[in-house]
Scaffold this motif. Structure first.
Motif, PDB file in Angstrom:
ATOM      1  N   ASN A  21       0.432  -1.570   0.493  1.00 39.69           N
ATOM      2  CA  ASN A  21       0.082   0.168   0.384  1.00 39.69           C
ATOM      3  C   ASN A  21       1.141   1.457  -0.195  1.00 39.69           C
ATOM      4  O   ASN A  21       0.401   2.230  -0.458  1.00 39.69           O
ATOM      5  CB  ASN A  21      -1.262   0.189   0.867  1.00 39.69           C
ATOM      6  CG  ASN A  21      -2.434  -0.781   0.499  1.00 39.69           C
ATOM      7  OD1 ASN A  21      -2.619  -0.997   0.149  1.00 39.69           O
ATOM      8  ND2 ASN A  21      -1.847  -2.593   1.173  1.00 39.69           N
ATOM      9  N   GLU A  60       1.329   1.629  -3.707  1.00 43.34           N
ATOM     10  CA  GLU A  60      -0.062   2.520  -3.757  1.00 43.34           C
ATOM     11  C   GLU A  60      -0.217   3.729  -3.384  1.00 43.34           C
ATOM     12  O   GLU A  60      -0.461   4.868  -4.526  1.00 43.34           O
ATOM     13  CB  GLU A  60      -1.180   1.687  -3.836  1.00 43.34           C
ATOM     14  CG  GLU A  60      -2.569   2.401  -4.555  1.00 43.34           C
ATOM     15  CD  GLU A  60      -2.857   0.664  -4.489  1.00 43.34           C
ATOM     16  OE1 GLU A  60      -2.765  -0.832  -4.064  1.00 43.34           O
ATOM     17  OE2 GLU A  60      -4.802   1.379  -4.175  1.00 43.34           O
ATOM     18  N   PHE A  61       0.649   4.061  -2.511  1.00 44.82           N
ATOM     19  CA  PHE A  61       0.580   6.058  -2.189  1.00 44.82           C
ATOM     20  C   PHE A  61       1.411   6.821  -2.362  1.00 44.82           C
ATOM     21  O   PHE A  61       1.199   7.869  -3.669  1.00 44.82           O
ATOM     22  CB  PHE A  61       0.257   6.150  -0.123  1.00 44.82           C
ATOM     23  CG  PHE A  61       1.034   7.108   0.078  1.00 44.82           C
ATOM     24  CD1 PHE A  61      -0.352   8.046   0.527  1.00 44.82           C
ATOM     25  CD2 PHE A  61       1.951   7.326   0.314  1.00 44.82           C
ATOM     26  CE1 PHE A  61      -0.222   9.195   0.405  1.00 44.82           C
ATOM     27  CE2 PHE A  61       1.821   9.091   0.941  1.00 44.82           C
ATOM     28  CZ  PHE A  61       0.915   9.964   0.888  1.00 44.82           C
ATOM     29  N   ALA A  62       2.370   5.814  -2.940  1.00 47.84           N
ATOM     30  CA  ALA A  62       3.686   6.561  -3.333  1.00 47.84           C
ATOM     31  C   ALA A  62       3.118   6.878  -5.305  1.00 47.84           C
ATOM     32  O   ALA A  62       3.536   7.950  -5.845  1.00 47.84           O
ATOM     33  CB  ALA A  62       5.174   5.972  -3.278  1.00 47.84           C
ATOM     34  N   TYR A  63       2.912   5.765  -5.633  1.00 44.55           N
ATOM     35  CA  TYR A  63       2.772   5.859  -7.115  1.00 44.55           C
ATOM     36  C   TYR A  63       1.885   5.593  -7.920  1.00 44.55           C
ATOM     37  O   TYR A  63       1.087   6.094  -9.020  1.00 44.55           O
ATOM     38  CB  TYR A  63       3.548   4.454  -8.369  1.00 44.55           C
ATOM     39  CG  TYR A  63       5.352   4.642  -7.266  1.00 44.55           C
ATOM     40  CD1 TYR A  63       6.154   5.322  -8.452  1.00 44.55           C
ATOM     41  CD2 TYR A  63       5.322   3.595  -5.900  1.00 44.55           C
ATOM     42  CE1 TYR A  63       6.956   5.382  -7.946  1.00 44.55           C
ATOM     43  CE2 TYR A  63       6.864   4.214  -5.781  1.00 44.55           C
ATOM     44  CZ  TYR A  63       7.550   4.407  -6.845  1.00 44.55           C
ATOM     45  OH  TYR A  63       9.363   4.898  -6.759  1.00 44.55           O
ATOM     46  N   THR A  64       0.416   5.849  -7.019  1.00 46.33           N
ATOM     47  CA  THR A  64      -1.365   5.462  -7.327  1.00 46.33           C
ATOM     48  C   THR A  64      -1.374   4.052  -7.950  1.00 46.33           C
ATOM     49  O   THR A  64      -0.538   3.291  -8.461  1.00 46.33           O
ATOM     50  CB  THR A  64      -1.838   6.825  -7.789  1.00 46.33           C
ATOM     51  OG1 THR A  64      -1.331   6.154  -9.572  1.00 46.33           O
ATOM     52  CG2 THR A  64      -0.776   8.054  -7.979  1.00 46.33           C
TER      53      THR A  64
END
Lengths: 334, 304
Positions: free
Chosen positions: B124, B127-131
């Motif tokens: 996650n 996902e937070f850093a790179y979407t």
């Protein structure tokens, strides 16, 4: 009054998690079996119950319109049988093979939910699942409270059954196996049989919790059963205190509260386009929190009561050593 | 038509094999199933993507494709950087989490659970850093060439298979011929005895992490080159990695690679015959079959 009704609704949901968490506590807390496929077993319970109780629909199997009670029992039994099969496959082998097998089972169940459209409704899921006390639906408040009553009774009953099991000689054997398998084997207890029983019974409660959840929401879809569900239930048990049935219930309510609150905080604080990112950060923080609890307070809020253990780490290492000898032994047999 | 799935299977199988070597080494030396290993492939790919994008921005010349391949020199350079960074990431995770648990004498299963928590956090974080939208090293299109009648492959795909074979031979030689490799095998056979003869278990553990992370990073980058980079790519590969590690026989490097290729081929033929939607079930079927029929895997060494 509105707040009270919301609280009742929230508590009903939290208690469905409590039933799942009680099942996990029997598997992990009492027996030391690591199940990473909780979402799959919960899904099986939910879908089986939904198929048994919904009215028939064209183009989909099932829809037997049976009473809700039968649906819940059927959902629990289906999940229990599935656990039994997976356990029979892996419990003779190394301890973490069960983890890998349950993880795989959850992946396959998720696939089946998505692709077996004729049974599960595919990505559209199943709707119109009958709700307990549906006749009261016109009196919204009474309906909510009646549902809360149903769930309170279910949790209480599950708690009493499991607590009775755990306190019985059977439960003592489970803990003996978990703590010192060699000694328990010397007393003539077959570890595989006992573990398998505990795993299947725990699975029953996961399925039951899933069935209950499906009937309160009234609609199920594959997206409800992603790995994050497994993770939530694990956090509930670890925070509440694994090995303690009351801890499992407390953890479920507490973690669900934190989850729901932080979820609404995310949607309130972040603009819509940033919400997906904020939600992933929320999961990161909970992942870190789980690791931190494992490191700092492995016993959770309510630790296991009344066991003769000095320090958990010391006993754990002994347990792992005995597991090692066990798996070696079974290999020479194989 | 019949041969084409073979190529797809070999390409994916090489990637699975590279990851499975790390799983099998961690399993046999640290003695737990690391659920966070898949995330190392994703991290390897994303770290390389970041480095190669930075290089490409500074020196556009590095972006021009090398020979027949779709990517320029920025990708191999980024790969070297990503291997180092991914290794540093695993060492940090070990230092923060697993080493502390090992020292407190935690049971295997607690380590498995911690790795599960770590996997969630790592995935996650990506996902937070790179979407969550997929990304690519290059947008260059490659035309596949006919190697054999009915068998087409792009140069990138052939590179993946070739690199997989070279790496597995190299790792196998390191493990069987070098002192460090002997130390690793000794710890995997019997940690207590290895400690008695003066093998530094902590050094061995560090080496396992570095080796596993490096191979995972290469696997992740290769997957990014031939398919795409997604935050869930490692998670989706986790079950194939476990299936390959167990099918190959825990601790066996050639076994992990061979089993990785078999899992990849089985997936490719499933896609061809049954349909792409059931692809993820293949690994589970293989896993169940191995556990039922031959739990010690192909290279039938007993599991400790």
């Amino acid at each position: 009054m509105d707040l009270l009704i919301y609280a009742a609704f929230f508590l009903t949901m939290a208690l469905t998690y409590a039933v799942i968490c009680l099942g996990l506590n029997l598997q992990w807390g009492q027996t030391g079996l690591f199940n990473v496929g909780i979402a799959g077993f919960v899904a099986v319970g939910a879908y089986v119950s939904a198929l048994l109780t919904t009215p028939a629909i064209d183009g989909r199997l099932g829809g037997f319109g049976l009473p809700i009670l039968i649906g819940w029992l059927g959902g629990g039994l289906a999940a229990g049988v599935l656990c039994f099969l997976l356990g029979a496959l892996t419990l003779r082998l190394r301890a973490d093979y069960l983890a890998i097998a349950t993880f795989g089972a959850a992946v396959v169940i998720q696939l089946a939910l998505l692709n077996l459209e004729g049974v599960t409704g595919g990505p559209f899921g199943i709707g119109f699942i009958p709700r307990p006390f549906g006749i009261l639906q016109s009196h919204a408040n009474l309906f909510t409270l009646a549902n809360l009553g149903v769930m309170l009774a279910t949790v209480l009953l599950s708690y009493l059954v499991l607590e009775h099991l755990v306190r019985s000689p059977w439960g003592r054997v489970l803990r003996a196996l978990r703590e010192d398998e060699t000694a328990a084997r010397a007393l003539g207890k077959n570890p595989v049989t006992y573990r398998l029983q505990a795993f299947a019974i725990g699975g029953f409660f996961m399925g039951l919790g899933g069935a209950a959840q499906a009937h309160f929401i009234g609609f199920i879809a594959p997206d409800n059963y992603l790995p994050i569900l497994t993770f939530q239930v694990w956090t509930m048990l670890i925070v509440g205190g694994s090995g303690n049935m009351r801890g499992a219930i407390l953890g479920a309510v507490l973690v669900w509260a934190i989850w729901a609150l932080s979820g609404s905080a995310v949607s309130a604080l972040f603009p819509p386009e940033a919400q997906a990112r904020a939600a992933s950060l929320q999961i990161v923080m909970i992942g870190v929190a789980l690791c931190a609890v494992l490191l700092l307070r492995p016993r959770g809020l309510l630790g296991e009561a009344g066991t003769l253990r000095a320090r958990r780490p010391a006993l754990f290492s002994k347990a792992s050593l005995s597991k090692g000898t066990h798996s070696k032994g079974s290999k020479t047999n194989a | 038509m019949i041969l084409q799935p073979v190529m797809d299977g070999l390409v994916n199988g090489a990637i699975i094999g590279l990851g499975a070597i790390g799983v099998t080494l961690t399993y046999s030396i640290l003695r737990f199933a690391n659920f966070a290993h898949g995330e190392l492939l994703s991290w390897g790919a994303y770290l390389a993507l970041t480095i190669s994008a930075a290089l490409g921005a500074m020196l556009p010349a590095l972006g021009t494709p090398i020979g027949p391949f779709s990517f320029g020199w920025s990708v191999p350079i980024a790969m070297a950087g990503s291997i180092l960074a991914t290794a540093a990431l695993t060492l940090a995770t070990d230092w923060l989490l697993f080493e502390r648990l090992r020292r407190s004498g935690a049971a295997t299963i607690i380590l498995v659970m911690a790795s599960f928590g770590a996997a969630l956090a790592l995935r996650n974080l990506i996902e937070f850093a790179y979407t969550s939208s997929p990304q690519y090293f290059t947008n260059a299109l490659q035309i596949s060439r006919e190697i054999l009648p009915g068998l087409r492959a792009t140069p990138d795909q052939m590179l993946v298979v070739g690199l997989g074979v070279v790496l597995v031979i190299a790792v196998h030689l390191v493990l069987t011929r070098s002192a460090a490799g002997r130390a690793m095998r000794a710890v995997s056979e019997n940690p207590q005895l290895a400690a008695l003869v003066g093998i530094d278990a902590r050094g061995v553990i560090r080496m396992v992490w570095i080796l596993g992370a490096g191979l995972a990073a290469i696997g992740g980058i290769m997957s990014g080159v031939v398919v795409q980079i997604r935050p869930t790519m490692g998670h989706d590969l986790l079950l194939p990695l476990f299936a390959a590690a167990i099918l190959g026989g825990i601790g066996s490097v050639p076994g992990a690679m061979l089993a990785g290729l078999m899992v990849g081929l089985a997936e490719a033929f499933t896609v061809q015959i049954i349909g792409a939607e059931w692809r993820a079930a293949v690994s589970f079927v293989i896993l169940v079959a191995v556990l039922l029929l031959r739990p010690q895997g192909i290279f039938g060494k007993a599991m400790a």
